[in-house]
Design a protein around this motif. Structure first.
Motif, mmCIF file in Angstrom:
data_model
loop_
_atom_site.group_PDB
_atom_site.id
_atom_site.type_symbol
_atom_site.label_atom_id
_atom_site.label_comp_id
_atom_site.label_asym_id
_atom_site.label_seq_id
_atom_site.Cartn_x
_atom_site.Cartn_y
_atom_site.Cartn_z
ATOM 1 N N GLU A 9 0.827 -1.207 0.000
ATOM 2 C CA GLU A 9 0.000 0.000 0.000
ATOM 3 C C GLU A 9 0.865 1.263 0.000
ATOM 4 O OE1 GLU A 9 -3.313 0.351 -0.515
ATOM 5 O OE2 GLU A 9 -3.187 -1.796 -0.904
ATOM 6 N N LYS A 10 1.920 1.251 0.792
ATOM 7 C CA LYS A 10 2.835 2.395 0.829
ATOM 8 C C LYS A 10 3.508 2.575 -0.532
ATOM 9 C CE LYS A 10 6.922 4.104 3.245
ATOM 10 N NZ LYS A 10 7.931 3.809 4.255
ATOM 11 N N ALA A 11 3.919 1.484 -1.126
ATOM 12 C CA ALA A 11 4.562 1.546 -2.437
ATOM 13 C C ALA A 11 3.589 2.086 -3.484
ATOM 14 C CB ALA A 11 5.079 0.174 -2.850
ATOM 15 N N LYS A 12 2.341 1.614 -3.463
ATOM 16 C CA LYS A 12 1.334 2.097 -4.412
ATOM 17 C C LYS A 12 1.117 3.600 -4.249
ATOM 18 C CE LYS A 12 -1.389 -2.103 -5.009
ATOM 19 N NZ LYS A 12 -2.690 -2.753 -4.762
ATOM 20 N N ILE A 15 4.084 5.437 -5.705
ATOM 21 C CA ILE A 15 4.079 5.368 -7.165
ATOM 22 C C ILE A 15 3.020 6.296 -7.732
ATOM 23 C CG2 ILE A 15 3.573 3.851 -9.131
ATOM 24 C CD1 ILE A 15 5.045 1.619 -7.491
ATOM 25 N N ASP A 16 1.848 6.360 -7.104
ATOM 26 C CA ASP A 16 0.813 7.302 -7.541
ATOM 27 C C ASP A 16 1.316 8.740 -7.459
ATOM 28 O OD1 ASP A 16 -0.946 5.233 -8.068
ATOM 29 O OD2 ASP A 16 -2.077 5.489 -6.192
ATOM 30 N N LYS A 17 2.022 9.047 -6.386
ATOM 31 C CA LYS A 17 2.586 10.388 -6.219
ATOM 32 C C LYS A 17 3.611 10.664 -7.318
ATOM 33 C CE LYS A 17 5.317 13.014 -2.889
ATOM 34 N NZ LYS A 17 6.000 12.963 -1.601
ATOM 35 N N TRP A 18 4.456 9.677 -7.590
ATOM 36 C CA TRP A 18 5.462 9.846 -8.638
ATOM 37 C C TRP A 18 4.803 10.026 -10.002
ATOM 38 C CZ3 TRP A 18 9.632 5.588 -7.404
ATOM 39 C CH2 TRP A 18 10.229 5.886 -6.172
ATOM 40 N N GLU A 46 14.384 9.291 -16.999
ATOM 41 C CA GLU A 46 15.009 8.761 -15.785
ATOM 42 C C GLU A 46 13.960 8.533 -14.701
ATOM 43 O OE1 GLU A 46 18.244 10.112 -12.412
ATOM 44 O OE2 GLU A 46 18.397 11.008 -14.393
ATOM 45 N N MET A 47 13.039 9.477 -14.540
ATOM 46 C CA MET A 47 12.001 9.345 -13.524
ATOM 47 C C MET A 47 11.083 8.158 -13.829
ATOM 48 S SD MET A 47 11.240 13.409 -13.101
ATOM 49 C CE MET A 47 9.930 13.321 -11.879
ATOM 50 N N ARG A 48 10.736 7.983 -15.103
ATOM 51 C CA ARG A 48 9.887 6.854 -15.481
ATOM 52 C C ARG A 48 10.599 5.528 -15.206
ATOM 53 N NH1 ARG A 48 8.772 10.226 -20.341
ATOM 54 N NH2 ARG A 48 6.747 11.179 -19.940
ATOM 55 N N LYS A 49 11.893 5.479 -15.479
ATOM 56 C CA LYS A 49 12.669 4.264 -15.222
ATOM 57 C C LYS A 49 12.635 3.929 -13.735
ATOM 58 C CE LYS A 49 17.283 2.363 -15.495
ATOM 59 N NZ LYS A 49 18.636 2.750 -15.189
ATOM 60 N N GLN A 50 12.835 4.934 -12.889
ATOM 61 C CA GLN A 50 12.806 4.716 -11.442
ATOM 62 C C GLN A 50 11.423 4.242 -11.002
ATOM 63 O OE1 GLN A 50 15.530 4.746 -9.613
ATOM 64 N NE2 GLN A 50 16.717 5.411 -11.364
ATOM 65 N N ARG A 51 10.392 4.859 -11.559
ATOM 66 C CA ARG A 51 9.022 4.462 -11.223
ATOM 67 C C ARG A 51 8.770 3.017 -11.632
ATOM 68 N NH1 ARG A 51 4.968 6.508 -15.091
ATOM 69 N NH2 ARG A 51 6.153 5.004 -16.297
ATOM 70 N N ASP A 52 9.213 2.640 -12.829
ATOM 71 C CA ASP A 52 9.015 1.272 -13.312
ATOM 72 C C ASP A 52 9.741 0.261 -12.428
ATOM 73 O OD1 ASP A 52 7.491 2.359 -15.337
ATOM 74 O OD2 ASP A 52 9.038 2.122 -16.886
ATOM 75 N N GLU A 53 10.942 0.608 -11.981
ATOM 76 C CA GLU A 53 11.680 -0.273 -11.086
ATOM 77 C C GLU A 53 10.947 -0.421 -9.753
ATOM 78 O OE1 GLU A 53 15.856 0.711 -10.711
ATOM 79 O OE2 GLU A 53 16.035 0.964 -12.873
ATOM 80 N N ALA A 54 10.378 0.669 -9.268
ATOM 81 C CA ALA A 54 9.628 0.620 -8.008
ATOM 82 C C ALA A 54 8.384 -0.257 -8.165
ATOM 83 C CB ALA A 54 9.236 2.027 -7.563
ATOM 84 N N GLU A 55 7.696 -0.132 -9.299
ATOM 85 C CA GLU A 55 6.525 -0.973 -9.538
ATOM 86 C C GLU A 55 6.917 -2.451 -9.592
ATOM 87 O OE1 GLU A 55 4.907 0.800 -13.114
ATOM 88 O OE2 GLU A 55 3.394 1.856 -11.935
ATOM 89 N N ALA A 56 8.052 -2.756 -10.193
ATOM 90 C CA ALA A 56 8.517 -4.143 -10.258
ATOM 91 C C ALA A 56 8.787 -4.680 -8.855
ATOM 92 C CB ALA A 56 9.769 -4.243 -11.132
ATOM 93 N N LYS A 57 9.422 -3.860 -8.004
ATOM 94 C CA LYS A 57 9.689 -4.289 -6.627
ATOM 95 C C LYS A 57 8.386 -4.502 -5.871
ATOM 96 C CE LYS A 57 14.124 -4.443 -6.487
ATOM 97 N NZ LYS A 57 14.769 -5.750 -6.382
ATOM 98 N N MET A 58 7.414 -3.634 -6.103
ATOM 99 C CA MET A 58 6.129 -3.770 -5.435
ATOM 100 C C MET A 58 5.460 -5.078 -5.851
ATOM 101 S SD MET A 58 2.744 -1.386 -5.764
ATOM 102 C CE MET A 58 2.527 -1.933 -7.456
#
Length: 95
Positions: A9-12, A15-18, A46-58
């Motif tokens: 939930e925290k990750a979501k 990611i929504d904020k990002w 770069e920001m999209r790449k970081q967001r995508d990596e975060a979504e993968a971890k989630m």
């Protein structure tokens, strides 16, 4: 200890904020001059790449078994913190 559901939930939420920040920067990029637009697009990528990596971890966290979750949690938190710092750094370059 943070349980898996709270972590996800925290990750979501982050990611929504990002995603909102990326959308805002995309709108600014459209209004920017040609030379600034190139820099905006570079930072947005770069920001999209970081967001995508975060979504993968989630997603990894969501799919981890209960036994694996306890072992994986610490690594996830370290990865998340690193991704968050990178995203924030990219955002600061826009300001």
């Amino acid at each position: 200890m943070i349980d898996r559901e709270a972590y996800v939930e925290k990750a979501k939420a982050n990611i929504d904020k990002w995603n909102a920040e990326i959308d805002k920067m995309q709108a600014n990029a459209k209004e920017a001059q040609a030379d600034a637009k190139i820099e905006y697009e570079k930072q947005l990528a770069e920001m999209r790449k970081q967001r995508d990596e975060a979504e993968a971890k989630m997603k990894e966290a969501q799919q981890a078994s209960d036994a694996a979750w306890d072992d994986m949690r610490k690594g996830f938190e370290q990865a998340w913190n690193s991704l968050s710092e990178s995203f924030q750094s990219a955002m600061k370059r826009f300001k």
